[in-house]
Design an enzyme around this catalytic site. Structure first.
Site, PDB file in Angstrom:
ATOM      1  N   LYS A 175       0.857  -1.117  -0.225  1.00 42.06           N
ATOM      2  CA  LYS A 175      -0.195   0.191   0.405  1.00 42.06           C
ATOM      3  C   LYS A 175       1.152   1.191   0.052  1.00 42.06           C
ATOM      4  O   LYS A 175       1.195   1.019   1.211  1.00 42.06           O
ATOM      5  CB  LYS A 175      -1.294   0.112   1.675  1.00 42.06           C
ATOM      6  CG  LYS A 175      -1.787   1.829   1.626  1.00 42.06           C
ATOM      7  CD  LYS A 175      -2.491   1.326   2.302  1.00 42.06           C
ATOM      8  CE  LYS A 175      -2.659   2.762   2.804  1.00 42.06           C
ATOM      9  NZ  LYS A 175      -4.133   2.547   4.303  1.00 42.06           N
TER      10      LYS A 175
ATOM     11  N   ASP B  76      -2.181  10.439   3.630  1.00 45.08           N
ATOM     12  CA  ASP B  76      -3.971   9.827   3.845  1.00 45.08           C
ATOM     13  C   ASP B  76      -4.090  10.913   4.334  1.00 45.08           C
ATOM     14  O   ASP B  76      -4.381  10.747   5.535  1.00 45.08           O
ATOM     15  CB  ASP B  76      -4.033   8.349   4.756  1.00 45.08           C
ATOM     16  CG  ASP B  76      -5.312   8.279   4.392  1.00 45.08           C
ATOM     17  OD1 ASP B  76      -6.113   8.680   4.289  1.00 45.08           O
ATOM     18  OD2 ASP B  76      -5.595   7.398   5.359  1.00 45.08           O
TER      19      ASP B  76
ATOM     20  N   LYS C  92      -9.933  13.099   8.253  1.00 47.01           N
ATOM     21  CA  LYS C  92      -9.603  12.805  10.184  1.00 47.01           C
ATOM     22  C   LYS C  92      -9.316  14.254  10.650  1.00 47.01           C
ATOM     23  O   LYS C  92      -9.041  15.379   9.875  1.00 47.01           O
ATOM     24  CB  LYS C  92      -7.711  12.000   9.684  1.00 47.01           C
ATOM     25  CG  LYS C  92      -7.937  11.461   8.939  1.00 47.01           C
ATOM     26  CD  LYS C  92      -6.702  10.372   9.087  1.00 47.01           C
ATOM     27  CE  LYS C  92      -6.632   8.860   7.955  1.00 47.01           C
ATOM     28  NZ  LYS C  92      -6.847   7.834   8.703  1.00 47.01           N
TER      29      LYS C  92
ATOM     30  N   ASP D 169       1.719   6.806   5.091  1.00 47.74           N
ATOM     31  CA  ASP D 169       1.013   5.795   4.790  1.00 47.74           C
ATOM     32  C   ASP D 169       1.546   4.487   4.304  1.00 47.74           C
ATOM     33  O   ASP D 169       0.597   3.789   3.169  1.00 47.74           O
ATOM     34  CB  ASP D 169      -0.998   6.393   4.748  1.00 47.74           C
ATOM     35  CG  ASP D 169      -1.324   5.423   5.014  1.00 47.74           C
ATOM     36  OD1 ASP D 169      -1.695   4.581   5.772  1.00 47.74           O
ATOM     37  OD2 ASP D 169      -2.389   6.023   4.384  1.00 47.74           O
TER      38      ASP D 169
ATOM     39  N   ASP E 161     -12.373   7.355   3.396  1.00 49.71           N
ATOM     40  CA  ASP E 161     -10.803   7.443   4.725  1.00 49.71           C
ATOM     41  C   ASP E 161     -10.228   5.656   5.052  1.00 49.71           C
ATOM     42  O   ASP E 161      -9.494   5.347   4.978  1.00 49.71           O
ATOM     43  CB  ASP E 161     -11.040   7.780   6.101  1.00 49.71           C
ATOM     44  CG  ASP E 161      -9.369   7.711   7.198  1.00 49.71           C
ATOM     45  OD1 ASP E 161      -8.695   7.467   6.198  1.00 49.71           O
ATOM     46  OD2 ASP E 161      -9.500   8.312   8.137  1.00 49.71           O
TER      47      ASP E 161
ATOM     48  N   GLU F 289      -9.573   3.628   1.824  1.00 41.76           N
ATOM     49  CA  GLU F 289      -8.653   3.935   0.490  1.00 41.76           C
ATOM     50  C   GLU F 289      -7.943   2.646   0.661  1.00 41.76           C
ATOM     51  O   GLU F 289      -7.180   2.393  -0.597  1.00 41.76           O
ATOM     52  CB  GLU F 289      -8.147   5.456   0.705  1.00 41.76           C
ATOM     53  CG  GLU F 289      -6.759   5.421   0.524  1.00 41.76           C
ATOM     54  CD  GLU F 289      -6.641   5.339   3.190  1.00 41.76           C
ATOM     55  OE1 GLU F 289      -6.886   5.833   3.031  1.00 41.76           O
ATOM     56  OE2 GLU F 289      -5.581   4.994   3.268  1.00 41.76           O
TER      57      GLU F 289
ATOM     58  N   ARG G 209      -7.703  -0.642   0.742  1.00 36.31           N
ATOM     59  CA  ARG G 209      -8.664  -1.516   1.001  1.00 36.31           C
ATOM     60  C   ARG G 209      -8.611  -1.340  -1.306  1.00 36.31           C
ATOM     61  O   ARG G 209      -8.775  -2.260  -1.831  1.00 36.31           O
ATOM     62  CB  ARG G 209      -9.448  -2.109   1.883  1.00 36.31           C
ATOM     63  CG  ARG G 209     -10.532  -1.342   1.569  1.00 36.31           C
ATOM     64  CD  ARG G 209     -11.210  -1.471   2.814  1.00 36.31           C
ATOM     65  NE  ARG G 209     -11.044  -0.954   4.079  1.00 36.31           N
ATOM     66  CZ  ARG G 209     -11.005  -1.119   5.390  1.00 36.31           C
ATOM     67  NH1 ARG G 209     -12.613  -1.709   5.295  1.00 36.31           N
ATOM     68  NH2 ARG G 209     -10.937  -0.678   6.199  1.00 36.31           N
TER      69      ARG G 209
HETATM   70  N1  BES Z   1      -4.036   4.879   7.120  1.00 38.01           N
HETATM   71  C1  BES Z   1      -5.211   4.568   7.865  1.00 38.01           C
HETATM   72  C2  BES Z   1      -5.040   3.359   8.507  1.00 38.01           C
HETATM   73  C3  BES Z   1      -3.990   3.771   9.957  1.00 38.01           C
HETATM   74  C4  BES Z   1      -4.018   4.419  11.123  1.00 38.01           C
HETATM   75  C5  BES Z   1      -2.387   3.223   9.810  1.00 38.01           C
HETATM   76  C6  BES Z   1      -3.321   4.600  12.071  1.00 38.01           C
HETATM   77  C7  BES Z   1      -1.864   4.091  10.780  1.00 38.01           C
HETATM   78  C8  BES Z   1      -1.825   4.681  11.729  1.00 38.01           C
HETATM   79  C9  BES Z   1      -6.765   3.970   6.706  1.00 38.01           C
HETATM   80  O1  BES Z   1      -6.606   4.468   5.192  1.00 38.01           O
HETATM   81  C10 BES Z   1      -7.475   4.351   7.680  1.00 38.01           C
HETATM   82  O2  BES Z   1      -7.977   5.808   7.440  1.00 38.01           O
HETATM   83  N2  BES Z   1      -8.620   3.890   7.827  1.00 38.01           N
HETATM   84  C11 BES Z   1      -9.424   3.695   8.572  1.00 38.01           C
HETATM   85  C12 BES Z   1     -10.712   3.098   8.300  1.00 38.01           C
HETATM   86  C13 BES Z   1     -11.952   3.390   8.568  1.00 38.01           C
HETATM   87  C14 BES Z   1     -12.060   4.290   8.322  1.00 38.01           C
HETATM   88  C15 BES Z   1     -12.719   1.761   8.237  1.00 38.01           C
HETATM   89  C16 BES Z   1      -9.323   3.459  10.165  1.00 38.01           C
HETATM   90  O3  BES Z   1      -8.267   2.808  10.458  1.00 38.01           O
HETATM   91  O4  BES Z   1     -10.059   4.192  11.557  1.00 38.01           O
HETATM   92 ZN    ZN Z   2      -4.881   4.973   4.920  1.00 39.60          ZN
HETATM   93 MN    MN Z   3      -7.545   6.590   5.388  1.00 40.42          MN
END
Ligand code: BES
Ligand code: ZN
Ligand code: MN
Length: 499
Positions: free
Chosen positions: A265, A270, A277, A288, A347, A349, A351
């Site tokens: 990825k 992000d 966020k 990310d 967010d 994204e 996947r």
């Molecule tokens: N890049 C983030 C996940 C992340 C969070 C990586 C903290 C490193 C540190 C990912 O894209 C994300 O935002 N995931 C969300 C998914 C949710 C919206 C279903 C999350 O984990 O909150």
């Molecule tokens: Zn992300």
């Molecule tokens: Mn995200």
């Protein structure tokens, strides 16, 4: 690449200056080369040890400044307990611990690669050397000023004293220097800010692997549109920076052998997109792309040590931004393999990016297996903390091998469940699936979506959100980014997939 200071191997001899590090076993036992280099100073060491109640227990050390009888400015004795109790994975750590004892101002360091029983073997020395290099890493290319009295960090020249110089040099150059470089490369990419490292620039840096004989192919927006990678493109459409996919191929194996494949990825930043966020901590999202960085570092390591394996590395590079042209919640995208995804939260994204890259690699390269790495969910940090990455898979043997490689490198993985029961959480009213599955089991539903793009191919998804960024500092890493995964996957290849 960050300059970690020079590393050289020399025959055992007391150095003319700098810091001298020696290992010592429980009961104040030194090896023959150490005893001979210390000579009469051995008495001083005994007295200092007695005064400090130092006996050589693991995790303890003794520091003697300006030791009489030696030209070295400082003698540091590292207790290792009983050498027989050290596991192979402790050697990397030992190299890191040794470097950690060296004051920042030191210009030269000599480490005696010897336990009480005698000199370390070339492979062991290479592990210790790897530890020194990883510990010495720092990312300070953007620091132009120092506080009053603060000196610019000196990159110490490291000498490892050994009995077989040629053997140590060979083991280092052939097996561990390439890995050290790969980890450093990954850390550098992750630490780099997103105004510098955007998809096109990332693709340029990955293209540098051509110098090592890696075939590098870059897919631009036009090529991806033609292929139908609309899930990936949808994530990037709100950014001023164009998206890219980079495919790296190292063919060190037999011509007819199916390759092993690694997918990363690469979300260069992000923001969350329209589902933006919160401000606090958002700067961390420059990392990310740690999965993609790991894949590039790994491909470097494999190519630089001329690994006898056919390997494909593929990375999906995008920037997730809010914008007038950004993807909206409710939008439905059609992925390269024809399935449709309703975007509930922009967010989620990663996947979407991986769905298209996994399918592309699977159909184009027909790999033996696919392993993807992604800073995919915050939920995996809640579940496992920062010491284990989450492992999701359809293949027990691959999991078993990764678990063992994890123990051997201390880049550990913990298997998490997958199963059709979780599928209903990502059922969509309007499309084949939606991109989020609610609060419960957030890392699992993310993996469940990925599974729909891998078919029957043995596959592992590693959720590295906890292990790759803001890493707890340890003996072999003081940086914000750990470069997690390069050593793990190199080890997996070494142990099982080289002819
Ligand atoms: N890049 C983030 C996940 C992340 C969070 C990586 C903290 C490193 C540190 C990912 O894209 C994300 O935002 N995931 C969300 C998914 C949710 C919206 C279903 C999350 O984990 O909150
Ligand atoms: Zn992300
Ligand atoms: Mn995200």
């Amino acid at each position: 690449m960050a300059d970690n200071g020079k590393l050289a191997f020399e025959r055992f001899a007391a150095p003319a200056k700098g810091v001298l590090v020696m290992f010592c076993e429980e009961g104040l036992k030194f090896g023959p080369a150490a005893r001979s280099a210390l000579g009469p100073t051995g008495n001083l060491v005994q007295r200092a040890a007695a005064a400090d109640r130092f006996t050589g227990k693991s995790g303890t050390s003794l520091d003697i400044v300006a030791p009489a009888g030696l030209q070295a400015a400082r003698l540091t004795i590292l207790g290792i307990g009983k050498a027989g109790k050290l596991k192979p994975q402790d050697l990397v750590k030992l190299g890191g611990t040794a470097m950690g004892k060296v004051p920042a101002r030191a210009q030269t360091v000599t480490i005696f690669a010897e336990f009480a029983g005698g000199p370390l073997k070339p492979d062991q020395i290479a592990e210790v050397a790897l530890g020194t290099q990883l510990r010495a890493y720092s990312f300070d290319r953007y620091k132009t000023k120092r506080k009053e009295g603060e000196e610019a960090p000196v990159k110490a020249e490291i000498t490892i004293a050994v009995s077989n110089v040629a053997g140590a040099q060979r083991a280092w150059e052939r097996s561990r220097e390439p890995v050290a470089q790969g980890v450093v490369m990954a850390r550098d990419l992750i630490n780099e800010p997103a105004n510098v490292l955007f998809p096109e620039e990332f693709a340029r840096r990955a293209s540098a692997l051509k110098k090592l004989g890696v075939a590098v192919e870059v897919l631009d927006t036009k090529a991806m549109t033609k292929l139908g990678m609309n899930a990936l493109l949808g994530v990037g459409q709100g950014s001023r920076k164009d998206s890219r996919v980079v495919i790296m191929r190292w063919n060190g194996g037999r011509r007819a052998d199916a390759p092993v494949a690694f997918i990363g990825k690469g979300v260069c930043f992000d923001t969350g997109g329209i589902s933006i966020k919160p401000a606090s901590g958002m700067e961390d999202m420059k990392g990310d792309m740690a999965g993609a960085a790991c894949v590039v570092g790994l491909m470097h390591a494999l190519a630089a040590r001329k690994a006898k394996v056919n390997a494909v590395g593929a990375i999906g590079l995008v920037e997730n931004m809010p914008d007038g042209n950004a993807q909206r919640p409710g939008d439905i995208v059609k992925t390269m393999n024809g399935q449709t995804i309703e975007i509930i939260n922009t967010d989620a994204e990663g996947r979407l990016v991986l769905a298209d890259v996994l399918h592309y690699v699977n159909t184009r390269h027909k790999p033996k297996f696919m392993i993807d790495l992604a800073t995919l969910t915050g939920a995996i940090i809640v579940a496992l903390g920062q010491e284990y990455a989450g492992m999701f898979s359809n293949d027990d043997q691959l999991c078993d091998r990764l678990t063992k490689a994890g123990t051997a490198t201390m880049e550990r993985v913990w298997r998490m469940p997958l199963g059709p029961e979780y599928d209903k959480q990502i059922d969509s009213k309007f499309a084949d699936m939606k991109n989020t599955g609610g609060r419960f089991g957030g890392s699992i539903t993310a993996a469940q979506l990925l599974a729909r793009f891998v078919d029957k191919t043995p596959w592992v998804h590693l959720d590295i959100a906890g292990t790759a960024l803001g890493s707890p500092q340890n003996d072999i890493n003081k940086s914000w980014s750990s470069g997690w995964g390069v050593r793990l996957l190199n080890r997996l290849v070494e142990d099982h997939y080289e002819r």
